[in-house]
Design a protein around this motif. Structure first.
Motif, PDB file in Angstrom:
ATOM      1  N   PRO A  22       0.806  -1.225   0.000  1.00  0.00           N
ATOM      2  CA  PRO A  22       0.000   0.000   0.000  1.00  0.00           C
ATOM      3  C   PRO A  22       0.842   1.280   0.000  1.00  0.00           C
ATOM      4  O   PRO A  22       0.450   2.273  -0.600  1.00  0.00           O
ATOM      5  CB  PRO A  22      -0.813  -0.091   1.291  1.00  0.00           C
ATOM      6  N   LEU A  23       2.000   1.250   0.649  1.00  0.00           N
ATOM      7  CA  LEU A  23       2.857   2.442   0.677  1.00  0.00           C
ATOM      8  C   LEU A  23       3.350   2.776  -0.727  1.00  0.00           C
ATOM      9  O   LEU A  23       3.325   3.934  -1.141  1.00  0.00           O
ATOM     10  CB  LEU A  23       4.042   2.245   1.619  1.00  0.00           C
ATOM     11  N   LYS A  24       3.772   1.775  -1.477  1.00  0.00           N
ATOM     12  CA  LYS A  24       4.235   2.011  -2.846  1.00  0.00           C
ATOM     13  C   LYS A  24       3.100   2.571  -3.700  1.00  0.00           C
ATOM     14  O   LYS A  24       3.278   3.501  -4.468  1.00  0.00           O
ATOM     15  CB  LYS A  24       4.782   0.734  -3.459  1.00  0.00           C
ATOM     16  N   ARG A  25       1.922   2.009  -3.561  1.00  0.00           N
ATOM     17  CA  ARG A  25       0.759   2.473  -4.321  1.00  0.00           C
ATOM     18  C   ARG A  25       0.443   3.933  -3.993  1.00  0.00           C
ATOM     19  O   ARG A  25       0.159   4.740  -4.854  1.00  0.00           O
ATOM     20  CB  ARG A  25      -0.449   1.575  -3.976  1.00  0.00           C
ATOM     21  N   ARG A  26       0.506   4.276  -2.702  1.00  0.00           N
ATOM     22  CA  ARG A  26       0.212   5.636  -2.268  1.00  0.00           C
ATOM     23  C   ARG A  26       1.241   6.620  -2.825  1.00  0.00           C
ATOM     24  O   ARG A  26       0.893   7.691  -3.314  1.00  0.00           O
ATOM     25  CB  ARG A  26       0.191   5.715  -0.744  1.00  0.00           C
ATOM     26  N   LEU A  27       2.519   6.260  -2.773  1.00  0.00           N
ATOM     27  CA  LEU A  27       3.566   7.115  -3.325  1.00  0.00           C
ATOM     28  C   LEU A  27       3.378   7.311  -4.824  1.00  0.00           C
ATOM     29  O   LEU A  27       3.497   8.424  -5.340  1.00  0.00           O
ATOM     30  CB  LEU A  27       4.952   6.528  -3.043  1.00  0.00           C
ATOM     31  N   ASP A  29       0.587   7.100  -6.497  1.00  0.00           N
ATOM     32  CA  ASP A  29      -0.603   7.936  -6.691  1.00  0.00           C
ATOM     33  C   ASP A  29      -0.284   9.419  -6.513  1.00  0.00           C
ATOM     34  O   ASP A  29      -0.940  10.279  -7.113  1.00  0.00           O
ATOM     35  CB  ASP A  29      -1.722   7.540  -5.730  1.00  0.00           C
ATOM     36  N   MET A  30       0.731   9.723  -5.688  1.00  0.00           N
ATOM     37  CA  MET A  30       1.121  11.113  -5.450  1.00  0.00           C
ATOM     38  C   MET A  30       2.144  11.602  -6.469  1.00  0.00           C
ATOM     39  O   MET A  30       2.651  12.710  -6.347  1.00  0.00           O
ATOM     40  CB  MET A  30       1.667  11.265  -4.039  1.00  0.00           C
ATOM     41  N   GLU A  65      10.343   7.063   4.477  1.00  0.00           N
ATOM     42  CA  GLU A  65       9.789   6.907   3.115  1.00  0.00           C
ATOM     43  C   GLU A  65      10.789   7.388   2.078  1.00  0.00           C
ATOM     44  O   GLU A  65      10.986   6.761   1.048  1.00  0.00           O
ATOM     45  CB  GLU A  65       8.486   7.700   2.975  1.00  0.00           C
TER      46      GLU A  65
END
Length: 75
Positions: A22-27, A29-30, A65
């Motif tokens: 999820p962290l990779k996906r969130r990064l 997405d940003m 991060e």
């Protein structure tokens, strides 16, 4: 080299993202994508968080991060 090691004013190109799940996906997405230019604007007095400019907007990242984002220095 990772993003956390860049000094304010330095630029780099993202070469890899070490985060998973999820962290990779969130990064991503940003706008934190391989090949994007990133510039460090400022670093907090204790080194956490780090403010960067990517895709013409400012983004604050935790030092942990930023350490997972590989960059090559461009200027």
């Amino acid at each position: 080299m990772n993003l956390a090691k860049l000094k304010p004013g330095e630029k780099g190109r993202i070469t890899g993202i070490g985060a998973i799940g999820p962290l990779k996906r969130r990064l991503m997405d940003m706008g934190v994508l391989v090949g994007e230019e990133v510039k460090v604007i400022k670093v907090a007095p204790l080194g956490d968080p780090i403010e960067v400019t990517i895709k013409s907007y400012n983004l604050s990242l935790r030092k942990k991060e930023a350490e997972g984002i590989a960059v090559e220095v461009t200027g």
